[in-house]
Every structure is written in structure tokens, then in C-alpha cells.
Design an enzyme around this catalytic site. Sequence first.
Site, PDB file in Angstrom:
ATOM      1  CE  LYS A 103      20.729  34.462   7.224  1.00 49.87           C
ATOM      2  NZ  LYS A 103      21.344  33.276   6.633  1.00 49.87           N
ATOM      3  CD  GLU A 109      21.054  26.899   6.775  1.00 50.24           C
ATOM      4  OE1 GLU A 109      19.865  27.258   6.899  1.00 50.24           O
ATOM      5  OE2 GLU A 109      21.872  27.481   6.027  1.00 50.24           O
TER       6      GLU A 109
END
Lengths: 534, 338
Positions: free
Chosen positions: A232, A280
Site C-alpha cells: 500500500k 499511485e
Amino acid sequence: MNGMSLFATLVHALGTSTKTNDKLDALVDYFGEASPHDKIWVIALFSGRRPKRAVTSTLLAAWCREKANLSQWLFEECYHTVGDLAETIALLLPEIKRGINPHSLSYYLEKLIDLSQNSEAEKKSFILESWEQLNRQEKFVFNKLITGGFRIGVSQQIMVQALARTVSLETSLIAHRISGKWDPMTTAFEELLGGELASTDDSKPYPFFLSYALEQLPEELGLHEEWQAEWKWDGIRGQLIKRNDKLFVWSRGEELITDKFPEYNALLNILPNGIVIDGEIMPSRDGQPLPFALLQTRIGRKNVTRKQLLEAPVSFFAYDLLEIEGHDIRSFSLSDRRKNLDAIVKSVNHPALLVSRIIDFNNWNDLKILRDRSRENGAEGLMLKRMSSTYQVGRKRGDWWKWKIDPLTIDAVLVYAQKGHGRRSNLYTDYTFAVKDGDKLVTFTKAYSGLTDKEFAQVDAFVKNNSLEKFGPVRTVKPSLVFEIAFEGIAASARHKSGVALRFPRMLRWRHDKNVDEINTLEDLKRMLEIYGK
Amino acid sequence: MNLITFTEAGLFCSLGQFYIDPWKPVDRAVITHAHSDHARYGSKHYLCHTYTKPLLQLRLGEGNYQAIEWGERININDVVMSLHPAGHIIGSSQVRIEYKGEVWVFSGDYKTENDGLSGQFEAIPCHTFITESTFGLPIYKWEKQETIYDEIRKWVTQNMEDGFSSVLLAYSLGKAQRVINALEQNQNIYAHGAICNSQELLINQGWELPSVQRITVDTEKSALKKSIVIAPPSADGSSWMKRFSPFRVGVCSGWMQVRGNVRRRNADAGFVLSDHADWDGLISATAATGAEKVYVTHGFQSAFSRYLNEKGIDAYEVKTAYGQEEEDEGKETKIDTP
């Protein structure tokens, strides 16, 4: 009721209703009654598409003081008690006596947009004139249109539901149609929701699929073979789009930020057309992630300097593929989407576009051990995604989970307090904390969240009875309350006295069992910086 | 000359050897009104207004109480002391102290609008005025009470139409009586025990107030459907409230002027109804006393005293233990019949 009054009533209803269903009803009623042009503006406002600020807060405050005949300190005293500039001004201006306000919401918004070109005197005359047309509730709303941050207890999700009910369409369809780049000045309600715009807008992003935090044990998710694990990353979630030879980058906040990341321009000529990648935006060098603090130096700046490009280079860590060759593939399984994604990233072969790699693991226990090493990998934990899952809309339980590592913590003492905003108005809820440095205290962070309402009330009472000095809105208090501060990351900072900046600090718990002699030291913080700050 | 000094135990008149609203037990206490942050337990002798006496007996139990009328002059060691209407709640009084031509007045809590129960606030000419400042910022400006009562009545009617009970949170002594009066035309107003106690006591004392139905364990749930319920702020969020479901909560307090407070209370509606003077009320009352010197107590004392100084009035802020309870974010200690 006409435009502005109707909208003010809606804002009031949304602000005071405590149940989601009441908010939904209020919105459905509004969409049933308001003019199409006002409706399109409400969609814009509630999805963060506020017009550019036409008048500064400083000027608004000055004109209000002049109108209400108040000295500056008294105005500020009021502002710190109310905790909201728009509301403070609405409360301080004299209440008007009038019948029906003839103007619509769009009238005021479009006037405000035009105003940005005007002189200060023209701005002032329009603002004063408007204040005299509007009752207190409307004045508050009008001021909010200028000062922005329309956080009035309605999520975009509720609005989407209300629209879905109004026009009898699926919520996922609505969410997609109202996303992306469109101008409330020139877009018609039917055009936006009818989907005509979506088919012609090359930049149109998809609504993001978001995850909840994993609260159960991973074993309870079932067979580990059915799950994909990734790191993450702590960057900016975004979508990279190329259609018709144009490249677009969207943030999760639905901001078009293509210009802020010139690194991605290199992809324009090598990515195929008709492609949407979810991923991201990460500060990264040679494929390795860098701390978020570096990215922070770039966001918020209008123009990126060459120095910043060198010091805080950015890549796109791709998670998912939503569109290929112009086809929406969100209904494919994750594993199929991933195969396509891997192929594309491989063929592009450019350091600005990387895949967020899949982590191999043989059982849940292995994964737990890997998760404990998240920080060494520059990640804040793991993402678990069901391999058979489709790409859904909004935050949903079941198929995607974030499994974050425990935060870093430090014990610190409360030294300054300031009154909060919104529902914390007139309560001391914004605190500054210090650690020990020899026999001195050094402030190192602020924190506003993590306590219960009851605890906040207790600290508020303590602050009111134990303040030592008052500097404007800030009170210094007797250093005696100790809190465990949790944070996600730590970085060196020249701007802070302590030399460190924390990522997402909050109060984990109130350490009633500790006194100020038992808190952590600046040395402890520096040691953490050494270990985790790289 | 200082007719009143600010001591550890409260406001003290050393010439008369008495305290006003002391927060520690003393020999002689003059009490402005029966709210518990002003009327505390344990003093040997209490002096108050006639209307206040039975309320003190209800709260503090039997004791040594002396009651006087407004304007009645009492001589204590060369000091002349008298009480004057403050308009805050039933019996609430200002305290006037005179010694050799020097006059000091302590306002206690007050409001300038006449609520029909508490008497009309009178500005008493004095040299030194000690004023409260609960709502001492210009953001606090009240609408006329009738406007607020209309809002409450409309809200109640709407709730009935929607099939909801209306739970109105109002301080049991003062605000509750005003709200009950405003809703008088409705049949069957239900009330929490604390409010019934005050209401029944006042009715027994000869006040013409509507009677309310006490909610007990035996109250039929069906009778409470779409009803009006008056409850003290402390009842908010308690399991006691569950019996009214489905219901909406309206909070009656000056603090409801600011949206954040309504949201924090999780109230469905906030009604800006206060028993304290608003900003304009504080200014007009202070000006009308003609005082050269003003001490500002509980509330926004630093802002209000600074404002007065700018207007050429010699003003100081004073720290007291008042305002801990009543309109203070709706905290309230229970009133139980002894």
C-alpha cells in the site's frame, strides 16, 4: 421559494439532519424543485467544483467589520469562537428585512465568477449589495460560495444517490457521468446526466474503487490463493488517461493535475490510445519509493521548478487497468485486468510508468511477516484484492481491503490549545504537543483528532482552567496532560523547530497514567527519524 | 471604596460580612437565583427573593432561609442591601449594596427581554457594576422570543405530521417554563421528572402555569406517540429517551446561535432561546447603570471588558466559579426532590 432561498434551505437541512436518509430526502426534494441551471451548480459544488475564489477572506472580513462597525480584535475573537469565517460574517452583519429574494443560486455564482476580473471597488460593491439582499441563512451560504470548502455534511455519494433517484438511473452510471472535466456554466443538466458529455469528453475519468480497513484476521477472508497482495503506497491516488492523443492525470479528489507532473509527458507518445490506468502518483527514484514528504514539496505549487523535478522525481505506480482500446473493462476480473496492465506497462517500458508489483506469498502467515516489513519497503502496509473482483464504484466492503501496519507512536505533553472548527466550534480541540529536550520542552507536532467527544470536553475544561497565557486565539497551558501520538511516517524538516515533520499525526490515547516527566524526548524522535525517515 | 471583593469563596462584602452566591460554604449568603452554580449547598444562612426561597428549599433542602421583596432595604452593619429584578428566571435578582452614598450592583445572571415570568430587568444606577458576560460577543444577538416560540410551534406541528415525537431540551428551571408556556395550546405536554418537580412546585406556589404529565415507568408508550416532551439537557442521548421513538430532538439554548454547536449536540433542531442577555442587552444594561467601573464575570469576560474599555468605561475581568452549569453546553445536575 426561489433559487437562493431554496438552496439555503437545502444547506440548512443537510447541515442539521443527523440521518443519511433525511439528507437524501432533502436532496431529492431539492432536485425535484430547483431550476435545471441551479441543479447543475449544486452538482458542481457538492462534487468539489467550486468557482475560483473571487474575493479574499481578508477583504470579506474587512468589509464585514466596516459594515458592522467592529474593531479587528473583536471580529477575530468572534471568528475563533464560531470557527467558520462565512458563518461569523453572517452572524455579525445586521439582519435584513425583505420579502422574497428574486435571485437564483446561479445568478450569484456567475456574478462571483465574473467578479474575479473586476477591481476591488467593484467587488466590494457587489458583495455589500448582495449582503443586503440576503437573510442570515442565505448570507451564510453566499459567503460559503466565496470562502469555499462546502463541507456541510453531505458526501458526493449521497448526492449521487439522490440524482440516481431523481433521474432513475444506476448510481454507478451517475458517478461516472458527473466525474471529470465539465463546466457548470456551459453544461446543461440533461446533457450531463444523459451521458452525451461522457461520450465526447476525452478526459473523463472513472469513479475510483476504494477500500475499507481490514478489521478481521486475513484468515477469515478465505483461501489465500484467491487473493492478490500489493504494497500500500503512500502517494496520491490517481488515474492516467490517454485518449485521442491527449494525456490526462486525475487525482482521487477529481482534480485534473496533468500539468503538475511533467514526468508523465514522456508517456504521451508511447502509450496506446483509449487507455485508463489506476495507480499511485509516487515520489520515486530508480523504481524505489521515496517518502511522501518529498511529494508534499511539489503539490500545491503552481509551477514545478527544475530543482523540484530533480529532488522529488515522480513515477506512476500502476495498480489496475480500467479501459483498453477505448473499452471499459471494469467488469473483467482483477486477474484479467492485471494481465493486460502488465503487458501494456512492459511494452511502454518507461521509468515514469511502473507496475505496483504483486507480492508472492504461500500462506497468510507469510504475508503477516511481510507486512511487518512494510516500512522498509517504503509502504504503509498491504492491499488485499480478490482476484475475481470487478472494479467497483466508491468505497465498498468485500473485495478490496487495506491492511495497514500499526502507526509509530510517541508520548508527548500538550502545551498549546486553540479552538476548533465546525462542530468543535468554541471548544479547545486543536492542540500542539511537545517532547522533552533536557529540562526544556520542544514542540514537534499538532494533532486534532483521535479523542472522543467526552475526552475533548474534558481537555477543553482543563484548557479553560489552566491557561497560562493567551496569544491571539492560542492559549498556552500548564504542561501536564500526556497523550500518545500516533503517526504514519517521519521526515526531516527545516521548517519545524524540532527538525522533524510527522505524517498524519493524531492522538491515539490519553495517557492518564503518565505525567510530564515520563514523556519521550527529542532524542527519541531523532532516533525514529534515523530509522524510518529515509 | 471596595464594597465587594473577589475572594476564594466568592463575592464578599466585608462591611456587611456577607457573601453573594458563594461557591464555598459561608456564614451568610445572599443568593441571586436558584441555579446550582449560584446557589450552593452548606451555608449557614441564606437570604434571597421570596420567589427564590421555595426553589432553594427544593434544591438544597431545609435550612435557614430569609426571603425579601424586590426593593426592600435591609441594613446589615451600616450597609444597605436590596434585591432588584434581573429577568433571568423566576425570583432572579440583582444585588444592590450602598454604603455612605457609594453604590455597587452585582447583576447575577440576567436578560433584558421580559419573559412574562421572571420580571422585567431593571437597570440600577450605580458607581460600580458587576456584570455577567455569558454571551458577551457580537455574534450573539437574539430574535424576539415570540419569533422563536413560533419556530418551536411550527417544528412541533411538522413533527406530528411526520409521525415523530418532539423532545425539547430545556433547562428545568427557567427555560422549561417558557417553552411549556409557548406550547400551552397543545394537549398533554409530557415532561421529565426534574422538570415536573420545578413545574409542580411553582404551581403550588401560586404561579399560573400549565400542568405537565410526568413520565414514569407506567406511562403508556402509545400515549407518547407524536407527543411533546420537555426534558433537561442531561437526558440527551440517555436510554430514557428511547421510549419516545420515533422522535426528533430540539435544543433550546443561546448556544444554538452557532451551527457547530447544533451539530455537536447532534440535535435535529436548535432554537436560539436564552435566559441571558445578548450582546446588545449586555451593552445597554451596562450603559444604563451609568457605572464608571465595571467588573465582568463569567462568560466572554476578556472580550467584553476590553470592548468596554475601548468605549471609555473602566472595566476589568474577574474569574468566578459561575457559568459552570446552566447554559454551559447543556450540562446539568439533576434536581431531585429531597
